[in-house]
Design a protein around this motif. Structure first.
Motif, PDB file in Angstrom:
ATOM      1  N   ASN A  88       0.817  -1.210   0.000  1.00  0.00           N
ATOM      2  CA  ASN A  88       0.000   0.000   0.000  1.00  0.00           C
ATOM      3  C   ASN A  88       0.854   1.265   0.000  1.00  0.00           C
ATOM      4  N   VAL A  89       1.920   1.195   0.786  1.00  0.00           N
ATOM      5  CA  VAL A  89       2.804   2.358   0.863  1.00  0.00           C
ATOM      6  C   VAL A  89       3.382   2.682  -0.509  1.00  0.00           C
ATOM      7  N   ARG A  90       3.791   1.629  -1.221  1.00  0.00           N
ATOM      8  CA  ARG A  90       4.352   1.844  -2.553  1.00  0.00           C
ATOM      9  C   ARG A  90       3.333   2.462  -3.498  1.00  0.00           C
ATOM     10  N   ILE A  91       2.098   2.008  -3.384  1.00  0.00           N
ATOM     11  CA  ILE A  91       1.060   2.583  -4.240  1.00  0.00           C
ATOM     12  C   ILE A  91       0.890   4.072  -3.924  1.00  0.00           C
ATOM     13  N   TYR A  92       0.838   4.393  -2.638  1.00  0.00           N
ATOM     14  CA  TYR A  92       0.684   5.797  -2.250  1.00  0.00           C
ATOM     15  C   TYR A  92       1.837   6.634  -2.777  1.00  0.00           C
ATOM     16  N   ILE A  93       3.047   6.109  -2.626  1.00  0.00           N
ATOM     17  CA  ILE A  93       4.216   6.870  -3.066  1.00  0.00           C
ATOM     18  C   ILE A  93       4.174   7.090  -4.568  1.00  0.00           C
ATOM     19  N   GLN A  94       3.767   6.034  -5.270  1.00  0.00           N
ATOM     20  CA  GLN A  94       3.697   6.132  -6.717  1.00  0.00           C
ATOM     21  C   GLN A  94       2.715   7.229  -7.154  1.00  0.00           C
ATOM     22  N   ARG A  95       1.659   7.383  -6.339  1.00  0.00           N
ATOM     23  CA  ARG A  95       0.672   8.409  -6.683  1.00  0.00           C
ATOM     24  C   ARG A  95       0.976   9.746  -6.031  1.00  0.00           C
ATOM     25  N   ASN A  96       2.151   9.882  -5.480  1.00  0.00           N
ATOM     26  CA  ASN A  96       2.554  11.112  -4.807  1.00  0.00           C
ATOM     27  C   ASN A  96       1.679  11.455  -3.607  1.00  0.00           C
ATOM     28  N   MET A  97       1.091  10.456  -2.962  1.00  0.00           N
ATOM     29  CA  MET A  97       0.288  10.709  -1.751  1.00  0.00           C
ATOM     30  C   MET A  97       1.184  10.427  -0.553  1.00  0.00           C
ATOM     31  N   ILE A  98       2.060  11.392  -0.285  1.00  0.00           N
ATOM     32  CA  ILE A  98       3.148  11.154   0.664  1.00  0.00           C
ATOM     33  C   ILE A  98       2.648  11.097   2.108  1.00  0.00           C
ATOM     34  N   ASN A  99       1.671  11.924   2.447  1.00  0.00           N
ATOM     35  CA  ASN A  99       1.189  11.922   3.834  1.00  0.00           C
ATOM     36  C   ASN A  99       0.627  10.568   4.235  1.00  0.00           C
ATOM     37  N   GLN A 100      -0.177   9.984   3.342  1.00  0.00           N
ATOM     38  CA  GLN A 100      -0.766   8.682   3.635  1.00  0.00           C
ATOM     39  C   GLN A 100       0.319   7.611   3.774  1.00  0.00           C
ATOM     40  N   ALA A 101       1.296   7.691   2.868  1.00  0.00           N
ATOM     41  CA  ALA A 101       2.381   6.708   2.909  1.00  0.00           C
ATOM     42  C   ALA A 101       3.144   6.815   4.223  1.00  0.00           C
ATOM     43  N   GLU A 102       3.447   8.040   4.614  1.00  0.00           N
ATOM     44  CA  GLU A 102       4.217   8.232   5.845  1.00  0.00           C
ATOM     45  C   GLU A 102       3.441   7.793   7.064  1.00  0.00           C
ATOM     46  N   GLN A 103       2.130   8.006   7.015  1.00  0.00           N
ATOM     47  CA  GLN A 103       1.292   7.604   8.142  1.00  0.00           C
ATOM     48  C   GLN A 103       1.431   6.104   8.419  1.00  0.00           C
ATOM     49  N   ILE A 104       1.349   5.303   7.346  1.00  0.00           N
ATOM     50  CA  ILE A 104       1.485   3.861   7.521  1.00  0.00           C
ATOM     51  C   ILE A 104       2.877   3.522   8.034  1.00  0.00           C
ATOM     52  N   LEU A 105       3.889   4.155   7.420  1.00  0.00           N
ATOM     53  CA  LEU A 105       5.269   3.845   7.792  1.00  0.00           C
ATOM     54  C   LEU A 105       5.534   4.191   9.253  1.00  0.00           C
TER      55      LEU A 105
END
Lengths: 202, 286
Positions: A88-105
């Motif tokens: 999921n994180v990779r998908i978010y990053i790919q779509r430039n949705m950095i806040n969501q990605a960081e939240q999971i991380l």
């Protein structure tokens, strides 16, 4: 579609050679390697497509029938992501949705913070423009898993940028002043020599 | 902004240098017209760069006229004509950023400079109000004032790093350039461009002031991060420049392309080299 000559920035009377070199210069500029992990990777890809099309069109119009032989393969960076625990994180990053990605991380427990976790944290930092943070995470990821080519290439990309290889910048220091090797002493000596010559001829 | 966005004059074509100068003079004139005779003196290379980039992306330069120069009435100068608000924006940005810079000086500089800043503050305050109220650049004003309060917060924080300290200035320019975009794709390109050029400006200024800041015990991001090695600083700066240049390449630049390319490929690297070699000699002398 735009005028293909305009896309390549050449006049309609340009020779085949000029068009080829204009195309090559642009293709070098928009090359996916320059935009590895960049939030603008898709924009560069689009531009690349445009110049490819323009170049092909011009060649067809001039009845050369030559293609560029180019194929866009920029999506391979995320090719083998499906098996990852951070899918999921990779998908978010790919779509430039950095806040969501960081939240999971950031909610990942300490024990699960693998090399991939560090790599993805680095990706988030990089996309935000936090280069130093990204550098630290990428370095850690590479140290934890030295054989992973994905992490290695991210780190290499950082190091390439840190050299600013454009426009002949990579010269030793002090080269920005032309003639800076000429000191006061040199000038004096030259003047004295000239003076000697003058008196000789008199 | 601090005057790092310069051309490499020796490598420009004469006609390019003339256009550059015509924009510089045009902006100077606009500052005089929109604000006051005195605001002409805050004209900077950075704002000239901003004006030139605006004129380039909006394709609003409509030739040149030759007129008398205010500073030297005996000489005739070329002025670049522009049919959009590029000059006004650059003039407003000059005035607004000068005002906030002055306020910042009052907060953290020494006695004499502080006194000077106090005396000139009312004037700048007046011009800034004019830019905001009469000319409607309230958004620009908000962006700059947000930047300063963010910067202030970061300097006081314990978790300040090189990235976070450069973030406010970077974000300011990202927001300023982002407003010029017409499509979503352009918006992202301009944002990225502004972010990294802003980061570069902030960090090169920090590198330039490094030894002064150490001596006066002022805040400096490189000192705070305990990374004052020249080669390290150089690679940090280069990376920001590289990312700004990559974004710049995705912009549709036609007018003044030669000048802008000159700045990215020669002018900015030359300034960066100058700052770094100054640092190196200072280190050697210690």
């Amino acid at each position: 579609m735009n005028n293909p000559y305009q896309v390549l920035g050449v006049s309609e009377n340009a020779t085949d050679e000029e068009i080829k070199s204009a195309y090559r210069a642009l293709a070098k500029k928009y090359h996916p390697d320059n935009y590895t992990n960049s939030p603008l990777a898709d924009v560069a890809e689009q531009k690349m497509k445009e110049i490819n099309e323009a170049y092909d069109t011009i060649n067809q119009m001039r009845q050369k029938g030559k293609g560029t032989g180019s194929a866009s393969n920029t999506n391979s960076y995320y090719g083998n992501a499906s098996g990852s625990q951070f899918y999921n994180v990779r998908i978010y990053i790919q779509r430039n949705m950095i806040n969501q990605a960081e939240q999971i991380l950031d909610t990942t427990p300490q024990s699960n913070r693998t090399a991939e976790w560090h790599f993805l944290k680095g990706m988030c930092a990089y996309k935000k423009g936090f280069n130093e943070q990204a550098m630290n995470y990428f370095t850690t990821a590479c140290n934890m898993d030295p054989n992973n080519s994905e992490y290695r290439s991210a780190l290499n990309n950082m190091n390439v940028q840190r050299n600013y290889n454009y426009g002949g910048y990579n010269q030793p220091y002090g080269n920005d002043m032309s003639g800076s090797n000429c000191t006061c002493c040199d000038v004096c000596t030259a003047m004295m020599c000239a003076d000697c010559l003058c008196s000789c001829c008199r | 902004m601090f005057g790092y966005l310069q051309i490499q004059k020796s490598e420009l074509k004469v006609c390019e240098y003339d256009s550059y100068k015509a924009i510089y003079c045009g902006l100077c004139k606009q500052l005089g017209k929109d604000y006051s005779f005195l605001t002409r003196f805050i004209l900077s290379y950075d704002c000239t760069f901003y004006a030139m980039l605006l004129m380039s992306v909006s394709r609003s330069c409509k030739g040149f006229v030759s007129k008398r120069c205010i500073c030297n009435p005996l000489k005739k100068c070329n002025f670049a004509l522009c049919n959009s608000d590029s000059y006004n924006k650059a003039a407003a940005f000059s005035v607004i950023s000068a005002y906030y810079k002055l306020k910042d000086n009052i907060a953290d500089s020494r006695l004499l400079k502080k006194l000077f800043s106090y005396i000139s503050l009312p004037f700048f305050s007046h011009w800034r109000k004019k830019a905001v109220k009469k000319r409607g650049y309230i958004e620009l004003d908000n962006i700059v004032s947000d930047m300063l309060s963010m910067q202030f917060e970061d300097e006081a924080s314990d978790v300040s790093t090189i990235d976070t300290s450069a973030h406010p200035t970077a974000l300011m320019l990202a927001k300023i350039f982002e407003r010029e975009a017409e499509t979503e794709i352009d918006r992202r390109v301009y944002y990225e461009f502004g972010y990294h050029i802003g980061r570069w400006i902030y960090l090169i200024d920090a590198a330039d002031d490094l030894n002064k800041d150490i001596k006066n015990k002022n805040y400096n991001p490189f000192v705070r991060a305990n990374k004052t090695d020249c080669n390290y600083i150089q690679s940090v700066l280069s990376q920001s420049l590289a990312r700004a240049y990559d974004a710049y390449n995705l912009m549709n630049i036609i007018d003044f392309k030669g000048i802008l390319d000159n700045m990215f490929l020669l002018g900015f690297p030359a300034i960066q080299n100058k700052v770094i070699s100054k640092l190196k000699t200072e280190v050697e002398n210690e």
